[in-house]
Write an enzyme that holds these catalytic residues in place. Structure first.
Site: not given
Ligand code: BG6
Length: 348
Positions: A33-34, A38, A72, A91, A96
């Site tokens: 999970d990018h 971070k 976004e 999504d 996230h």
């Protein structure tokens, strides 16, 4: 290493976990999970647990509520085929947004070891109050963008006109949720989550809003209203942490202004923000699973949103598109907070 989407609901995620579990041990599986790669996201742990001054006030006695925003400006770009079957809830939320929520809400782990951290994060997901099907309409909002204009992008088409999206698509490109966490630290403190595409600005942030001072001491002055203190953890576009408080405006008489104490990553460390993947791939190569999703967390994430998926799947949304590109989402999202006497933070 497995990238999301990890299944498309609770059942398919369970099946996928079971199928992978037949050939690999849990310690050989890295569900990526990018967001966890971070810097600012990882810094939430350091901020909370390497400093003594925040933890004593990090609870229901001092915090009024928490807002998590992932806005976004992009639309679905070339991903219409995937996105139209997924939607904003699938999504972004069980992955996230729940990562951010669990890091903010978790108890201190016993160590920084992979399982100690992941155990505490899983406990938070377990503690989220189940949203019953009958509550979905009061706790969850969905939206879809129509044509509009975004300052930094210009005029844009509506979601239904995007490539590989059906002209009568019922897929949501925006969602807002109110979640409660049933444990001693957070009982009665709402966590409001929102995420959407084609919003006016790109902003990923966590806003912790503290309770107001108990009463207005400044009688016979223009100060009648004390704005609440806010701690803002910014993840994008800039990476920063700031604390907002009231200060006296210089001059005769007593007037109050809002000021901010700011820490920006770039000022102190000169770092340029990375996507998150760099760190995670490096960790995977070193066999460090701390920042990866365990099977139980993936399933817990899906189980929280499953009732919403069920209700939304069964009821065709009315009035889509219900927000214009370049706005902050449908009015129902404002209502969600207004019913509690609160409002979304204006993300300047
Ligand atoms: C991805 C989603 O996982 O995260 C995309 O599939 C979304 O729809 C992206 O745009 C957001 O990531 P970031 O790092 O740009 O906030």
């Amino acid at each position: 290493i497995i990238e999301k989407p990890f299944g498309r609901d609770l059942d398919s995620a369970r099946e996928l976990n079971a199928a992978i579990g037949e050939v690999l041990g849990e310690d050989q599986i890295y569900r990526i999970d990018h967001y966890l790669g971070k810097e600012t996201v990882q810094n939430i742990l350091v901020f909370r647990f390497a400093n003594g001054i925040f933890e004593p006030i990090w609870n229901r006695f001092y915090i009024d509520h928490v807002q998590i925003t992932v806005a976004e400006t992009v639309g679905v770009e070339t991903r219409g085929r995937y996105y139209d079957r997924a939607g904003a809830l699938r999504d972004m939320v069980p992955n996230h947004l729940f990562q951010l929520l669990s890091l903010v809400a978790m108890e201190p782990p016993n160590s920084f070891g992979a399982d100690a951290v992941r155990d505490e994060k899983a406990k938070i997901l377990q503690a989220i109050q189940p949203v019953g099907q009958e509550q979905v309409l009061h706790r969850a909002v969905r939206g879809q963008y129509g044509p509009g204009e975004i300052e930094e992008v210009g005029p844009v088409r509506g979601y239904r006109e995007e490539p590989e999206v059906g002209p009568d698509s019922a897929t949501e490109t925006y969602t807002a949720l109110k979640l409660m966490i049933d444990n001693w630290r957070w009982a009665d403190i709402p966590f409001y989550l929102r995420t959407g595409k084609r919003m006016p600005r790109r902003v990923t942030e966590i806003a912790i809003q503290f309770k107001r001072a108990p009463y207005v001491l400044f009688r016979d002055t223009p100060v009648h209203h004390l704005p609440p203190n806010q701690l803002l953890i910014r993840i994008a576009p800039e990476e920063s942490i700031s604390l907002r408080f009231g200060a006296k405006v210089p001059g005769p008489g007593l007037r109050m202004g809002n000021v901010e104490m700011d820490f920006a990553y770039a000022d102190y460390f000169g770092s340029s923000p990375a996507t998150g993947y760099e760190t995670l791939l490096y960790d995977a190569m070193n066999g460090d699973a701390t920042l990866f999703q365990r099977a139980d967390s993936v399933e817990l994430g899906w189980s929280v949103i499953q009732p919403i998926l069920d209700v939304w799947g069964a009821l065709t949304p009315r009035g889509f598109p219900n927000y214009a590109a370049g706005t902050w989402g449908p009015w129902e999202a404002d209502e969600l907070l207004a019913r509690d006497g609160r409002a979304w933070r204006k993300c300047e």
